[in-house]
Design a protein around this motif. Structure first.
Motif, PDB file in Angstrom:
ATOM      1  N   PRO A 143      25.315  25.929  86.047  1.00 35.94           N
ATOM      2  CA  PRO A 143      25.344  25.949  84.580  1.00 35.94           C
ATOM      3  C   PRO A 143      24.177  26.723  83.957  1.00 35.94           C
ATOM      4  O   PRO A 143      24.261  27.159  82.816  1.00 35.94           O
ATOM      5  N   LYS A 173      24.815  30.856  83.026  1.00 34.76           N
ATOM      6  CA  LYS A 173      25.794  31.362  82.054  1.00 34.76           C
ATOM      7  C   LYS A 173      25.370  32.668  81.398  1.00 34.76           C
ATOM      8  O   LYS A 173      26.170  33.570  81.211  1.00 34.76           O
ATOM      9  N   LYS A 174      24.087  32.787  81.083  1.00 34.99           N
ATOM     10  CA  LYS A 174      23.629  33.998  80.415  1.00 34.99           C
ATOM     11  C   LYS A 174      23.595  35.194  81.371  1.00 34.99           C
ATOM     12  O   LYS A 174      23.470  36.329  80.934  1.00 34.99           O
ATOM     13  N   THR A 185      26.128  35.774  83.599  1.00 38.22           N
ATOM     14  CA  THR A 185      27.490  35.920  84.108  1.00 38.22           C
ATOM     15  C   THR A 185      27.859  37.378  84.326  1.00 38.22           C
ATOM     16  O   THR A 185      28.426  37.735  85.366  1.00 38.22           O
ATOM     17  N   LYS A 206      36.686  33.858  83.372  1.00 43.27           N
ATOM     18  CA  LYS A 206      35.513  33.870  82.497  1.00 43.27           C
ATOM     19  C   LYS A 206      35.639  34.872  81.338  1.00 43.27           C
ATOM     20  O   LYS A 206      34.760  34.945  80.490  1.00 43.27           O
ATOM     21  N   GLU A 208      35.201  33.701  77.686  1.00 46.14           N
ATOM     22  CA  GLU A 208      33.821  33.400  77.311  1.00 46.14           C
ATOM     23  C   GLU A 208      32.995  34.671  77.136  1.00 46.14           C
ATOM     24  O   GLU A 208      32.016  34.682  76.404  1.00 46.14           O
ATOM     25  N   ASN A 209      33.381  35.729  77.861  1.00 47.38           N
ATOM     26  CA  ASN A 209      32.569  36.942  77.896  1.00 47.38           C
ATOM     27  C   ASN A 209      33.476  38.177  78.003  1.00 47.38           C
ATOM     28  O   ASN A 209      33.904  38.551  79.098  1.00 47.38           O
TER      29      ASN A 209
END
Length: 191
Positions: free
Chosen positions: A128, A131-132, A134, A156, A159-160
């Motif tokens: 976790p 995340k930044k 990814t 993903k 999210e991105n």
């Protein structure tokens, strides 16, 4: 960027392999911007594996650490330099943060080290705190030929949005992945 490309091409054309020792010095002893430029030039020359490995080993033996060492690791992977895996594993001993580890494991994956893929997948799916990072992790996974890796990155995308570039790069490397895309992304890639 175009300016850098002209400079790179000029150095390659005018100096060729004569520039390798100087470029390796810039790679290891400069700031990140200069190290990146030296790395780009060395990649075009494609004849510097031995010199890069020797310099990296010398620095590792001294216990030195520089940003250039991680550019060198990435370069060894990009150029698929033979007999580099042990050296990259030694470099892992100097890692102080996950971003440095991602670079090294990405280089190992480029060299065919499947254990590196497992590490990167863990960082992508289960950590976790990552995340930044990814996008950086996904970029490191581009060489993978594993459909499960492709699917994990695809999950993903919501999210991105940047991950679409990664998926496209993976499809370019492995056209069979194209069939794993949802219709809307498949249509987008065709455009």
């Amino acid at each position: 960027m175009e300016e850098n490309e002209k400079l790179i091409n000029r150095i390659v054309e005018e100096l060729g392999n004569k520039a390798v020792p100087k470029l390796i010095g810039f790679l290891f002893d400069s700031d990140a911007k200069t190290a990146e430029l030296a790395s780009d030039i060395l990649k075009k020359l494609e004849t510097s594996c031995t010199e890069i490995k020797e310099e990296l080993l010398k620095r590792l033996k001294k216990g030195e650490k520089s940003v250039g060492m991680f550019y060198a690791a990435d370069l060894l992977g990009d150029m698929e330099c033979p007999n580099s895996k042990d050296l990259l594993y030694k470099l892992l001993d100097l890692v102080e943060d996950e971003k440095e580890a991602i670079i090294i494991y990405g280089a190992l994956l480029k060299l065919g080290e499947k254990e590196a893929e497992k590490y990167l997948m863990y960082e992508l799916q289960d950590d976790p705190y990552m995340k930044k990072s990814t996008f950086d992790i996904a970029i490191s996974l581009v060489p993978s030929d594993n459909p499960e890796v492709f699917k994990a990155i695809l999950e993903k995308v919501e999210e991105n949005e940047e991950l679409i570039e990664v998926l496209q790069a993976m499809c370019n490397r492995h056209p069979a992945f194209f069939q794993l895309l949802p219709d809307e992304l498949r249509d987008r890639f065709r455009e």
